[in-house]
Design an enzyme around this catalytic site. Structure first.
Site, PDB file in Angstrom:
ATOM      1  N   HIS A 131       0.937  -1.353  -0.091  1.00 13.10           N
ATOM      2  CA  HIS A 131       0.052   0.002  -0.035  1.00 13.10           C
ATOM      3  C   HIS A 131       0.855   1.238   0.076  1.00 13.10           C
ATOM      4  O   HIS A 131       1.465   1.557   1.153  1.00 13.10           O
ATOM      5  CB  HIS A 131      -0.823  -0.044   1.283  1.00 13.10           C
ATOM      6  N   HIS A 146       1.622   5.467  -1.547  1.00 12.99           N
ATOM      7  CA  HIS A 146       1.176   6.611  -2.386  1.00 12.99           C
ATOM      8  C   HIS A 146       2.495   7.120  -3.240  1.00 12.99           C
ATOM      9  O   HIS A 146       3.495   7.569  -2.397  1.00 12.99           O
ATOM     10  CB  HIS A 146       0.713   7.717  -1.588  1.00 12.99           C
ATOM     11  N   LYS A 159      -9.421   0.169  -5.795  1.00 12.02           N
ATOM     12  CA  LYS A 159      -9.490   0.809  -4.540  1.00 12.02           C
ATOM     13  C   LYS A 159     -10.759   1.484  -4.550  1.00 12.02           C
ATOM     14  O   LYS A 159     -10.979   2.260  -5.082  1.00 12.02           O
ATOM     15  CB  LYS A 159      -8.123   1.651  -4.426  1.00 12.02           C
ATOM     16  N   HIS A 209      -4.657  -0.483   5.801  1.00 12.50           N
ATOM     17  CA  HIS A 209      -3.951   0.314   7.025  1.00 12.50           C
ATOM     18  C   HIS A 209      -5.124   0.122   8.283  1.00 12.50           C
ATOM     19  O   HIS A 209      -5.610   1.247   8.583  1.00 12.50           O
ATOM     20  CB  HIS A 209      -3.835   1.758   6.356  1.00 12.50           C
ATOM     21  N   ASP A 247       1.505   2.656   3.574  1.00 13.60           N
ATOM     22  CA  ASP A 247       0.545   4.060   3.378  1.00 13.60           C
ATOM     23  C   ASP A 247       1.488   5.266   3.412  1.00 13.60           C
ATOM     24  O   ASP A 247       0.945   6.162   3.581  1.00 13.60           O
ATOM     25  CB  ASP A 247      -0.648   3.846   4.270  1.00 13.60           C
TER      26      ASP A 247
HETATM   27  O1  DOR Z   1      -3.452   9.630   5.510  1.00 17.42           O
HETATM   28  C1  DOR Z   1      -3.567   9.331   4.374  1.00 17.42           C
HETATM   29  N1  DOR Z   1      -3.096   9.855   3.459  1.00 17.42           N
HETATM   30  N2  DOR Z   1      -4.768   8.401   4.253  1.00 17.42           N
HETATM   31  C2  DOR Z   1      -5.275   8.200   2.955  1.00 17.42           C
HETATM   32  O2  DOR Z   1      -6.083   7.543   3.138  1.00 17.42           O
HETATM   33  C3  DOR Z   1      -4.686   8.696   2.039  1.00 17.42           C
HETATM   34  C4  DOR Z   1      -3.228   9.506   2.245  1.00 17.42           C
HETATM   35  C5  DOR Z   1      -2.756  10.442   0.969  1.00 17.42           C
HETATM   36  O3  DOR Z   1      -3.005  10.003  -0.169  1.00 17.42           O
HETATM   37  O4  DOR Z   1      -2.233  11.463   1.525  1.00 17.42           O
HETATM   38 ZN    ZN Z   2      -3.255   5.248   1.402  1.00 22.66          ZN
END
Ligand code: DOR
Ligand code: ZN
Length: 342
Positions: A13, A15, A99, A174, A246
């Site tokens: 997971h 970003h 997702k 998460h 995450d």
């Molecule tokens: O804390 C987070 N940041 N939770 C999420 O679900 C998205 C993520 C983000 O893309 O910044």
């Molecule tokens: Zn996330």
């Protein structure tokens, strides 16, 4: 010198953002992980197989020369996603999951799903072709307390979803509560990812001597009893629980702000953070399977064959790392870490 050698891990997971931000953060992930499930919450989001193919090409172009990394792509579910797109996703080979963001739940979720039942035809197709569904498991009702949103999501949305689609494979992403741990343990066709921040910190960290925006992520950190249930699950050897950082980069000025963004940046030192948590639980022997086996098994992908080594040596998490037009403050900046991955 104490060392720990394990199979190269994957991040289930992550970003990565896009453009210059992608170029800034990707080398950190590539140093540690062989593969990652890449979140689709770009602006605009990755909604189609064509979007995912183009984003995958941009990620591959940003991999530092001479290094290897496999991005595993996801589609962003909307009220309008079609069952045909699901079939195309499965056939693509490179889209590994879809997702679900409840609209308004978190960063770039405005185009997310307004009512989970609107997606039943899509879930039917996913169940049929066996494409996993990744859940941001929080309700968005303002009437529900911020700290209860995961538990209420499980009761109101997840349990009915699994009753409607008993063979749909689901990852509750998460997870942050003992309620999620218990549910995942008890139900079938479901697994969960766990972040380093939810293993290491409870909600007191958000308020330690003042407001601490770099500990703010969604779902938000919870009470100590929840952190301890998550650590117990991660170190239990149960294959339903596996690594997903995450890691979510936001420029420093967007975090240190009167309305700060949600997300902790951990790609820099993710394995070091997990190792710290596992060592504190006296469970270093359980780290390899959590980090390197159970995720690939769930996604029905081969386990990695390379190895990596963690060495017991003290180093300090930098206060900042470079990021376009700003900087990033990594999770636990300024803290001394006990392990380093080489
Ligand atoms: O804390 C987070 N940041 N939770 C999420 O679900 C998205 C993520 C983000 O893309 O910044
Ligand atoms: Zn996330």
């Amino acid at each position: 010198m104490q060392t720990l050698t394990i199979t190269r891990p994957d991040d289930w997971h992550l970003h990565l953002r896009d453009g210059a931000a992608l170029k800034a953060v990707l080398p950190h992930t590539v140093r540690q992980f062989a593969r990652a499930i890449v979140m689709p919450n770009l602006k605009p989001p990755v909604r189609t197989v064509a979007d995912a193919a183009a984003y995958r090409d941009r990620i591959l172009a940003a991999v530092p020369p001479g290094q290897s990394f496999e991005p595993l792509m996801t589609l962003y579910l909307t009220d309008n996603t079609s069952p045909d797109e699901i079939i195309a996703a499965k056939n693509s080979q490179f889209v590994k999951a879809v997702k679900y963001y409840p609209a308004g739940a978190t960063t770039n979720s405005d185009l997310g799903v307004t009512d989970i039942r609107k997606c039943d035809r899509v879930f039917e197709a996913m169940q049929q072709v066996d494409l996993p569904l990744l859940l941001h498991g929080e309700v968005t009702d303002h009437g529900v307390d911020m700290f209860d949103r995961e538990k209420v999501f499980i009761e109101q949305h997840l349990i009915p979803l699994q009753q409607r689609f008993p063979n749909l494979r689901v990852v509750l992403e998460h997870i942050t509560t003992s309620d999620a741990v218990q549910y995942v343990e008890s139900a079938s066709h479901i697994a969960a990812t766990i972040t380093p921040q939810h293993l290491l910190f409870n909600r007191n960290s958000l308020f330690q001597g003042g407001l601490r925006p770099h500990f703010y992520c969604l779902p938000i950190l919870k009470r100590e009893e929840h952190r301890s249930a998550l650590l117990q699950a991660a170190t239990s050897g149960n294959p339903k629980f596996f690594l997903g950082t995450d890691s979510a980069p936001h420029p420093r000025n967007s975090k240190e702000n009167s309305c700060g963004c949600a997300g902790c940046y951990s790609a820099l030192h993710a394995m070091e953070l997990y190792t710290e948590a596992f060592e504190r639980a006296n469970a270093l022997d359980k780290l390899e399977a959590f980090a390197s086996f159970y995720g690939s098994d769930f996604y029905q992908l081969p386990r990695n064959s390379e190895q990596v080594t963690l060495t017991k040596t003290t180093w300090r998490v930098p206060d900042t790392v470079p990021f376009p037009e700003s900087e990033l403050v990594p999770l636990w900046a300024g803290q001394d870490m006990a392990w380093q991955m080489t």
